[in-house]
Design an enzyme around this catalytic site. Structure first.
Site, PDB file in Angstrom:
ATOM      1  N   TYR A 143       0.859  -1.187   0.000  1.00 62.49           N
ATOM      2  CA  TYR A 143       0.000   0.000   0.000  1.00 62.49           C
ATOM      3  C   TYR A 143       0.889   1.228   0.000  1.00 62.49           C
ATOM      4  O   TYR A 143       1.865   1.290   0.755  1.00 62.49           O
ATOM      5  CB  TYR A 143      -0.883   0.002   1.242  1.00 62.49           C
ATOM      6  CG  TYR A 143      -1.755   1.238   1.414  1.00 62.49           C
ATOM      7  CD1 TYR A 143      -1.506   2.134   2.456  1.00 62.49           C
ATOM      8  CD2 TYR A 143      -2.804   1.509   0.550  1.00 62.49           C
ATOM      9  CE1 TYR A 143      -2.293   3.267   2.624  1.00 62.49           C
ATOM     10  CE2 TYR A 143      -3.593   2.647   0.709  1.00 62.49           C
ATOM     11  CZ  TYR A 143      -3.333   3.522   1.754  1.00 62.49           C
ATOM     12  OH  TYR A 143      -4.112   4.657   1.909  1.00 62.49           O
ATOM     13  N   ASP A 238       9.393   2.948  -0.724  1.00 54.77           N
ATOM     14  CA  ASP A 238       8.373   3.634   0.072  1.00 54.77           C
ATOM     15  C   ASP A 238       8.683   3.329   1.540  1.00 54.77           C
ATOM     16  O   ASP A 238       8.329   2.271   2.055  1.00 54.77           O
ATOM     17  CB  ASP A 238       6.981   3.145  -0.331  1.00 54.77           C
ATOM     18  CG  ASP A 238       5.914   3.849   0.488  1.00 54.77           C
ATOM     19  OD1 ASP A 238       4.717   3.705   0.153  1.00 54.77           O
ATOM     20  OD2 ASP A 238       6.255   4.533   1.475  1.00 54.77           O
ATOM     21  N   LYS A 266       4.925   9.693   8.490  1.00 52.79           N
ATOM     22  CA  LYS A 266       4.872   9.212   9.868  1.00 52.79           C
ATOM     23  C   LYS A 266       5.983   9.774  10.767  1.00 52.79           C
ATOM     24  O   LYS A 266       5.927  10.918  11.182  1.00 52.79           O
ATOM     25  CB  LYS A 266       4.834   7.678   9.858  1.00 52.79           C
ATOM     26  CG  LYS A 266       3.609   7.135   9.083  1.00 52.79           C
ATOM     27  CD  LYS A 266       3.536   5.635   9.067  1.00 52.79           C
ATOM     28  CE  LYS A 266       2.530   5.134   8.052  1.00 52.79           C
ATOM     29  NZ  LYS A 266       1.150   5.128   8.529  1.00 52.79           N
TER      30      LYS A 266
HETATM   31  P1  KE4 Z   1      -0.562   8.564   4.545  1.00 54.83           P
HETATM   32  O1  KE4 Z   1      -1.123   9.270   3.343  1.00 54.83           O
HETATM   33  O2  KE4 Z   1      -1.616   7.750   5.275  1.00 54.83           O
HETATM   34  O3  KE4 Z   1       0.227   9.502   5.485  1.00 54.83           O
HETATM   35  O4  KE4 Z   1       0.551   7.529   4.043  1.00 54.83           O
HETATM   36  C1  KE4 Z   1       0.182   6.574   3.075  1.00 54.83           C
HETATM   37  C2  KE4 Z   1       1.136   5.404   3.148  1.00 54.83           C
HETATM   38  C3  KE4 Z   1       2.135   5.306   2.213  1.00 54.83           C
HETATM   39  N1  KE4 Z   1       3.024   4.282   2.231  1.00 54.83           N
HETATM   40  C4  KE4 Z   1       2.955   3.324   3.193  1.00 54.83           C
HETATM   41  C5  KE4 Z   1       3.949   2.208   3.185  1.00 54.83           C
HETATM   42  C6  KE4 Z   1       1.948   3.385   4.184  1.00 54.83           C
HETATM   43  O5  KE4 Z   1       1.877   2.412   5.131  1.00 54.83           O
HETATM   44  C7  KE4 Z   1       1.025   4.444   4.172  1.00 54.83           C
HETATM   45  C8  KE4 Z   1      -0.094   4.556   5.188  1.00 54.83           C
HETATM   46  N2  KE4 Z   1      -0.135   3.540   6.182  1.00 54.83           N
HETATM   47  C9  KE4 Z   1      -1.433   3.286   6.759  1.00 54.83           C
HETATM   48  C10 KE4 Z   1      -1.283   2.114   7.732  1.00 54.83           C
HETATM   49  N3  KE4 Z   1      -1.062   0.899   7.072  1.00 54.83           N
HETATM   50  C11 KE4 Z   1      -1.997   4.489   7.433  1.00 54.83           C
HETATM   51  C12 KE4 Z   1      -3.183   4.224   8.333  1.00 54.83           C
HETATM   52  C13 KE4 Z   1      -4.475   4.658   7.694  1.00 54.83           C
HETATM   53  O6  KE4 Z   1      -4.627   4.499   6.463  1.00 54.83           O
HETATM   54  O7  KE4 Z   1      -5.341   5.138   8.464  1.00 54.83           O
END
Ligand code: KE4
Length: 422
Positions: A143, A238, A266
């Site tokens: 993801y 990523d 994060k």
């Molecule tokens: P954000 O747009 O949520 O800040 O980041 C997206 C993203 C990009 N790349 C990786 C590897 C990620 O894990 C994420 C977002 N992670 C999720 C948890 N698996 C965020 C939690 C959520 O979607 O509420």
């Protein structure tokens, strides 16, 4: 007891889709009412009904120091006195860009944005602009945020066709997204052979943590480095989850594999909204106003978020013993699960990341990850929640450790896990 959470959830659903501002928070995968959180300090979160829990979600990763770290809070409060955002360059942005370049040397030049999604969509655009190619390769089960082109998974035709897995994404937006299988070199090779000269980049979570935690097998990341170089494509790590978590320099330091572009989120914001993308100057000079790849953001690099990010990275830089402490606690929990559950579960753990899969398979890719018994996971989640232990409300997320997790809380967690498997 979750009376107030129940009331708030009902109220929330009237004006927010599903009552939450991010789907996983709705606890849909575990069949419980989501806990509305009132406060968090150290390794504890407290919900609106006063239930105090040991937190292993850590806001999905940012909370590596624990919640409300005094030094971070102090810096944020101080920054707030000078205003929240100017829409103009500030010294903090220079300091943070220098820190990123120092800790992640492949990110010689970086651009701050406000989320991991924004970081990834921008890095993809830069890769396409730099290579003048359109196709990208992602991995099933990885993801990378919710930008249109990345919301795909392999169709029944497996590797070379991609259908959007979200409504509202025109199939035209995903026809340039090819899907390979994690830890499957042949699937990557096949895509490059079928699309020679057309692939701009391969994007990968160097440790996959969005299908649960799945580790790269020996040589997989090195293989991606080689094949992208061979075909003139860029390699994008990523590191939104692994950045500053797997090591101070992230997965690329841990595995000693250097990508062309890296995305962060994060931890780089210390709990405030920051994403970042970056790489060699030659590539990043593609980005406006220097180059022809456009990307912008009203709140990018704002003084409050950068204050939190700088202080967080400063603490990590000064105390790299944190990584041994985090790994030791994660290993302790992983061993406790293995001991209690035997071969009924597969536990993947690396550094402060771990995943507990309810399957006897060795989870090494999407196929083995989805073989897990998600109903069993939901039961495990509920058992721990009812005993004040808050793990991810989905089988396909990670368990995160912070430096605030006390030995006492880790031991209590292990004892409850053992009791569950009893
Ligand atoms: P954000 O747009 O949520 O800040 O980041 C997206 C993203 C990009 N790349 C990786 C590897 C990620 O894990 C994420 C977002 N992670 C999720 C948890 N698996 C965020 C939690 C959520 O979607 O509420």
């Amino acid at each position: 007891m979750d009376t107030k959470s129940k009331e708030l959830f009902e109220a929330a659903k009237r004006h927010i889709p599903g009552g939450v501002n991010s789907p996983v928070r709705a606890f849909g995968a575990v069949g419980r009412i989501p806990r509305f959180i009132a406060s968090a300090h150290g390794d504890r979160i407290v919900d609106v009904d006063g239930n105090e829990m040991i937190d292993y979600v850590c806001s999905w990763g940012p909370g590596i120091l624990g919640h409300a770290h005094p030094a971070v809070i102090e810096k944020v409060q101080k920054a707030c006195q000078n205003g929240l955002t100017y829409g103009a360059p500030t010294e903090n942005e220079v300091i943070l860009a220098e820190l990123i370049a120092e800790l992640v040397p492949s990110m010689e030049v970086s651009r701050l944005v406000s989320s991991g999604t924004e970081a990834v969509m921008s890095a993809i655009r830069v890769a396409r602009g730099y290579t003048k190619r359109d196709k990208i390769v992602k991995f099933k089960g990885c993801y990378h945020g919710h930008s249109d082109g990345l919301l795909v998974k392999a169709g029944s035709a497996a590797l070379t066709t991609s259908v959007p897995d979200s409504a509202g994404v025109p199939s035209d937006y995903t026809r340039n997204t090819l899907v390979a299988l994690y830890n499957d070199k042949a699937s990557v090779e096949a895509l490059f052979q079928a699309n020679p000269g057309d692939i701009a980049a391969v994007i990968v979570e160097p440790v996959a943590a969005n299908m649960g935690v799945v580790l790269p097998e020996d040589g997989f990341l090195e293989f991606l480095r080689e094949i992208t170089a061979k075909y003139g494509a860029l390699l994008i790590f990523d590191e939104v989850i692994t950045g500053f978590r797997l090591a101070l320099g992230g997965a690329q330091e841990y595995y000693q594999v250097q990508p062309d572009l890296t995305t962060l989120g994060k931890i780089v914001g210390g709990g405030m909204p920051i994403g970042a993308y970056g790489g060699k100057k030659e590539i990043m000079d593609m980005v406006s106003p220097v180059g022809t790849v456009y990307q912008a953001g009203t709140l990018s690099g704002n003084p409050i978020a950068t204050a939190a990010g700088i202080e967080t990275l400063r603490i990590l830089k000064e105390d790299t013993g944190i990584y041994q402490r985090l790994a030791a606690n994660a290993e302790r929990i992983a061993d406790a699960v293995r001991e209690a559950a035997g071969d009924a579960v597969c536990v993947n753990q690396i550094g402060s990341l771990l995943g507990v899969f309810f399957t006897s398979a060795q989870v090494r890719d999407y196929k083995t990850a989805v073989s897990s018994d998600t109903a069993r996971y939901a039961e495990y989640f509920g058992y721990l929640l009812d005993r004040g232990i808050y793990v991810a409300p989905s089988q396909f997320e990670a368990m995160f450790l912070s430096d605030a997790h006390t030995t006492e809380d880790v031991e209590f967690t292990c004892s409850m896990i053992k009791e569950y498997f009893g």
